[in-house]
Motif scaffolding. Structure first.
Motif, short mmCIF file in Angstrom:
data_model
loop_
_atom_site.label_atom_id
_atom_site.label_comp_id
_atom_site.label_asym_id
_atom_site.label_seq_id
_atom_site.Cartn_x
_atom_site.Cartn_y
_atom_site.Cartn_z
N THR A 59 0.85 -1.18 0.00
CA THR A 59 0.00 0.00 0.00
C THR A 59 0.89 1.24 0.00
O THR A 59 2.08 1.15 -0.31
N ALA A 63 -1.94 5.16 3.67
CA ALA A 63 -2.65 4.05 4.32
C ALA A 63 -1.97 3.66 5.62
O ALA A 63 -2.63 3.32 6.61
N LEU A 66 -2.96 6.08 8.13
CA LEU A 66 -4.36 5.92 8.47
C LEU A 66 -4.55 4.92 9.61
O LEU A 66 -5.49 5.04 10.39
N SER A 67 -3.64 3.95 9.74
CA SER A 67 -3.73 3.02 10.87
C SER A 67 -3.55 3.75 12.19
O SER A 67 -4.11 3.35 13.22
N GLU A 116 -7.19 -4.23 6.27
CA GLU A 116 -8.51 -3.98 6.85
C GLU A 116 -8.61 -4.59 8.25
O GLU A 116 -9.15 -3.97 9.18
#
Length: 415
Positions: A59, A63, A66-67, A116
Motif C-alpha cells: 500500500t 494508508a 491511516l492506521s 482492513e
C-alpha cells in the motif's frame, strides 16, 4: 429546576486519610502512569514498523498513517463512554473491562492478514486503551487538588516517559528478529500486566455515595456543563493543540528519518531518544517547580518553548534538509513545552468538577486524544509529503496554541 441544580452541585473531595477507599499519592501515580503509558506504547512500539507494514501490504504511506488515525479516532470517542461508566461503577472495574478490550484488539492486530483487519485491531485497541487517560485523571481528582494534583500528574508523566523511551528500541529489535506481528503480541502482554495490576494492587477511589447514575440525560448534561464552562474549555484546548503537534510529528518522523534520510529502524529509535530525554527533563523540572510557582507560570514557560519550537520547525528543516538535528532539535523543544503545559492544563480543566471527575477526565482526554487524531490526520492527508507537513503544520499549531492561551488570559483579566 431544583433537581437540575442538585445534579450539578459540586461535592467535596474525599480525604484519603479517612475514606474507606483510595490510594496513596505514590500508588495513584504508579498505577495511573502505567495505565496512561499503554497508549504511547501502542504508538511508539509500532512506528518503526510503519514503512515495513506499508511494504508488506503493498500500500502507500497514507494508508500506513491511516492506521494511526483509526487508533486515535477510537481512542478519543471511547473516552466519552468510559468516563460516565466510571462515574457510575467506579474506576477500578471499568478500567479492567476496558483493558480487556485493549488486549483483544492487540491480538486481532497480531494475526491481521490484511490492512482492513489491522485497522479493526487498531480501532479495538484504541477503544480499550482510552481508559488510561480518562481514569488516571479521575483517580487523581477523586483524591487530590491544586499543587498536589499537579505534582502527582507530573509523577504520572515521568512514569509515562519510561515506556516511550524503551518502546522504539524494543520495536526495532523485534524487527531484527521477527515480524511486526510480534509487536502486537508484546502490546497484548502489556495489557495483561495492567489487568493484573488493577486486579491485585489498585483500590477503588470513588466512594459509592459519590457515584452518578447511568442516564443519557445526565451524561449529556454533564458534558454540556463542561463544554459551556470556559474554565474547562480553554485548558482542554491547550491540551488538544499541544498533543496535536506531538502526534502530528510522531506520524511524520518515520517517513522523514527512515524513508528520506535513510536511517535504519534501530538508528531511528536512537534518534527518538532526543524526544524522550527532553520529555523526561521537562517533567523533572516541572516536578521541582510545581511546588514553588503557580500553574499559570508553568504554562507561560511552556508557551515560550512552543514558540521556539514552532519557529525552529519552520526554519531548520529548510536550511539543513539532510540534518537529523534540524528535525530532532525542534522535536525536543516541543516535548519540553509539552511537559510543562500538560499537568497544569489538566489540573486546571479538572479543578471545578470533582463531582463528575470521570466525565471531566473523559472530556479532557477527548480533547487531548482528539487533538492527536486531528494532528495525525492533517499530517497524513493535507500535504504533498511528510517534510512539507512538518515545516507548515507545526508552526501553525504553535501559533494557535499561543493565541488560545492569550485569549484565556484576556478573558480572566476581565472577570
Amino acid at each position: 429546576m431544583g433537581s437540575s441544580q442538585a445534579l450539578f452541585r459540586e461535592g467535596p473531595v474525599p480525604v484519603t486519610s479517612s475514606a474507606p477507599v483510595g490510594m496513596s499519592a505514590r500508588r495513584t501515580a504508579l498505577i495511573g502512569g502505567l495505565m496512561v503509558a499503554t497508549g504511547p506504547l501502542s504508538l511508539t512500539l509500532y512506528t518503526p514498523a510503519l514503512p515495513t507494514i506499508v511494504a508488506d501490504f503493498a500500500t502507500n504511506d497514507a494508508a500506513g498513517k491511516l492506521s494511526l488515525t483509526v487508533y486515535f479516532a477510537a481512542f478519543a470517542l471511547a473516552q466519552l463512554i468510559c468516563g460516565p461508566l466510571s462515574d457510575r461503577f467506579g474506576r477500578r472495574g471499568v478500567g479492567m473491562a476496558f483493558f480487556a478490550i485493549y488486549v483483544l484488539g492487540s491480538l486481532i492486530a497480531a494475526i491481521a492478514p490484511s490492512l482492513e483487519v489491522l485497522f479493526l485491531g487498531r480501532f479495538v485497541q484504541g477503544f480499550g486503551v482510552s481508559a488510561g487517560v480518562a481514569l488516571s485523571r479521575a483517580m487523581v481528582r477523586d483524591q487530590f487538588v491544586g499543587s498536589q494534583a499537579i505534582r502527582i500528574l507530573t509523577m504520572v508523566n515521568l512514569i509515562l516517559t519510561v515506556t516511550p523511551a524503551v518502546a522504539p528500541t524494543l520495536g526495532s529489535v523485534i524487527l531484527l528478529f521477527g515480524s511486526w506481528h510480534l509487536m502486537f503480541v508484546v502490546m497484548a502482554g502489556f495489557g495483561l500486566a495492567i489487568l493484573a495490576l488493577l486486579g491485585t494492587s489498585a483500590r477503588e477511589t470513588l466512594p459509592p455515595e459519590n457515584r452518578q447514575p447511568i442516564n443519557l440525560r445526565v451524561i449529556l448534561g454533564n458534558y454540556r456543563r463542561l463544554l459551556m464552562a470556559p474554565d474547562f474549555v480553554f485548558p482542554a484546548l491547550l491540551l488538544c493543540l499541544t498533543f496535536s503537534g506531538f502526534h502530528g510529528f510522531t506520524a511524520l518522523l518515520p517517513f522523514i528519518l527512515i524513508d528520506e534520510l535513510g536511517l535504519t529502524p534501530f538508528q531511528f529509535a536512537m534518534a527518538m531518544l532526543v524526544q524522550t530525554a527532553a520529555f523526561i527533563l521537562g517533567n523533572l523540572v516541572t516536578g521541582y517547580l510545581s511546588t514553588r510557582i503557580a500553574g499559570d507560570r508553568l504554562v507561560t514557560i511552556a508557551l515560550v518553548l512552543l514558540a521556539l519550537s514552532g519557529l525552529a520547525f519552520g526554519i531548520l528543516p529548510r536550511l539543513y534538509p539532510l540534518s537529523i538535528l534540524a528535525i530532532m532539535a525542534p522535536v525536543g523543544i516541543w516535548m519540553l513545552g509539552l511537559a510543562f503545559i500538560s499537568p497544569s492544563a489538566t489540573t486546571a480543566a479538572m479543578a471545578g468538577f470533582g463531582a463528575i471527575a470521570g466525565a471531566a477526565g473523559a472530556m479532557s482526554g477527548f480533547f487531548q486524544v482528539g487533538g492527536g487524531f486531528l494532528g495525525s490526520l492533517a499530517a497524513g492527508t493535507l500535504f504533498a509529503d511528510a517534510r512539507t507537513a512538518l515545516v507548515l503544520q507545526l508552526p501553525f499549531v504553535a501559533m494557535l496554541t499561543i493565541a488560545v492561551a492569550m485569549l484565556d488570559r484576556w478573558r480572566k483579566s476581565r472577570q
